[in-house]
Design an enzyme around this catalytic site. Structure first.
Site, short mmCIF file in Angstrom:
data_model
loop_
_atom_site.label_atom_id
_atom_site.label_comp_id
_atom_site.label_asym_id
_atom_site.label_seq_id
_atom_site.Cartn_x
_atom_site.Cartn_y
_atom_site.Cartn_z
N HIS A 40 0.61 -1.15 0.05
CA HIS A 40 0.17 -0.08 0.00
C HIS A 40 1.07 1.34 -0.09
O HIS A 40 2.16 1.13 0.46
CB HIS A 40 -0.91 0.25 1.18
CG HIS A 40 -1.76 -1.14 1.30
ND1 HIS A 40 -1.21 -2.34 1.92
CD2 HIS A 40 -2.96 -1.18 1.36
CE1 HIS A 40 -2.57 -2.95 2.12
NE2 HIS A 40 -3.70 -2.44 1.52
N ASP A 67 2.26 1.99 3.41
CA ASP A 67 3.07 1.11 3.79
C ASP A 67 4.36 1.72 3.78
O ASP A 67 5.26 1.51 4.82
CB ASP A 67 3.11 -0.27 3.12
CG ASP A 67 1.62 -0.96 3.37
OD1 ASP A 67 0.88 -0.77 4.39
OD2 ASP A 67 1.34 -1.90 2.41
#
Length: 439
Positions: A101, A104
């Site tokens: 993501h 992340d």
């Protein structure tokens, strides 16, 4: 030189008789089956979020994970350390792919502009590692669920400002996924749903969701992103009722809004069970409709009603999953992404390797059993015989479209006695066990 995982050497295949916990027992990436290596068949991927950003926090307790970067305090320093650790991990476990993501890999700043600047710095760092690493990006995505701004949803929010922000975030996520060579892009609508219909305009929300996806398709074409778009079904959690409930629900949505030519599905095992489906059911439904794109490989606890994201170790489950993948002809751009996290009590860095080894071995063994099942035609032969009545006579008329209610009534009146045959479920389950225990 090892910097983050000093206690672990490169993970190698040692065979089923090995007692080394840091070795593959069934996954031999170089083993050739049907003209392709196991690595090419399985296309394993590491989930950046569970592996490098999860800290073990839950609603009842604080973080437990012991990570080599825990002493750092600056968010960007932590992000850079995680990139270094990630590629050391990828190298040691010989991972072909990873997924991420946007949030992340880089922290959010105070503004969208600052956040994008953080992303640019980390993406440049990842690009440098990709130049010398065998590991590639399977897919990227945007986190449109963690920040409080998404409390009412992202593209389905009642607030148009949130819709706009979400579009800007996906625009950037698409750009960096393309820049990093991502082969797919995933949409998971964790907040795309509702808690109560008393305050929800469902029709507008679904229309806006479709508008959002069409915008994504258009922008992907504009920037030349040729990866596969994927939607990941999940029935609930964190929202009470999510719009991407299961494969059938997603497929109906895509067809209604003329999006089916652009999207396939990314199926997660634990999401299937939350929707009260077998994992194989979701895979089969996607396969026969030509939309099985990729898999999030994990499992849930059948006694718990939430998404536990455990590493998959059930050979029966992995066998039946790979059976569907093999029947599909194998993965194209998709793969097996371990959307799985070590348990909160498995807090040492080495546990990250042990969890992935367990999952990779389970799917490798499952693939081998499934390949033999498909090659031997065990279930195909039985199913063909079971439906033999549609090969000729009145059955052939039904399938060809020749029959109608009048002709079928005439047939039924002339053939009043119906004789069914046993489904032999117990026999077939026994045969499956025979393959599981002997292959």
């Amino acid at each position: 030189m090892s910097k983050y995982f000093e206690k672990v050497s490169k993970i190698k295949y040692e065979g089923p008789k090995s007692n080394n916990p840091y070795a593959f027992k069934f996954y031999n990436p170089e083993e050739v089956i049907d003209g392709k290596t196991m690595e090419e068949h399985l296309r394993f991927s590491i989930a950046y979020w569970h592996t490098f950003t999860a800290d073990g926090t839950d609603q009842f307790g604080k973080a437990t994970m012991q990570r080599p970067w825990n002493h750092l305090t600056d968010p960007m320093d932590i992000a850079k350390a995680r990139v270094e650790a990630a590629f050391e991990f990828f190298d040691k476990i010989n991972a072909p792919f990873f997924c991420f993501h946007d949030r992340d890999i880089a922290p959010e700043g105070d503004t969208l502009r600052e956040t994008n600047k953080n992303l640019d710095i980390i993406v440049a760092m990842i690009k440098d590692y990709l130049k010398t690493s065998k590991t590639k990006v399977l897919w990227g995505t945007a986190n449109l669920f963690s920040n409080p701004r998404f409390v009412h949803g992202a593209s389905t929010s009642c607030n148009a400002d949130v819709f706009a922000y979400s579009a800007a975030q996906v625009k950037k996520a698409l750009e960096i996924t393309k820049e990093l060579g991502g082969q797919n892009y995933v949409f998971w609508g964790g907040r795309e749903g509702y808690e109560t219909l008393l305050n929800t305009d469902m029709e507008l929300e679904l229309d806006n969701f479709a508008r959002f996806l069409h915008m994504a398709v258009d922008y992907a074409k504009e920037i030349g992103f040729e990866g596969q778009f994927l939607i990941e079904p999940k029935p609930k959690e964190p929202t009470k009722h999510q719009y991407d409930f299961d494969v059938a629900n997603v497929l109906a949505f895509l067809r209604k809004y003329d999006l089916d030519k652009y999207f396939k599905v990314n199926i997660e095992a634990n999401h299937a069970t939350l929707a009260a489906h077998d994992f194989q059911h979701e895979l089969r439904y996607a396969r026969i409709n030509g939309v099985l794109g990729s898999i999030d490989a994990n499992t849930g606890d059948m006694l718990l009603g939430w998404d536990t994201d455990q590493f998959p170790t059930d050979i029966r489950m992995t066998t039946l999953a790979m059976y569907e993948v093999i029947k599909m002809g194998g993965f194209d751009k998709g793969g097996l992404n371990f959307d799985a996290k070590v348990r909160r009590a498995s807090f040492e860095p080495e546990d990250l390797f042990l969890g992935h080894i367990a999952g990779m071995d389970a799917f490798a063994k499952g693939f081998k059993v499934a390949y033999k099942l498909v090659k031997d035609g065990v279930f195909d032969k039985f199913i063909e015989e079971r439906y033999a009545s549609y090969k000729d006579g009145i059955g052939a008329d039904i399938v060809s479209g020749k029959a109608d209610f009048k002709s079928l009534e005439k047939y039924a009146l002339e053939h009043s006695e119906i004789v069914n045959k046993s489904g032999r479920q117990e026999m077939l389950e026994s045969i499956l066990n025979q393959y599981l225990f002997t292959e």
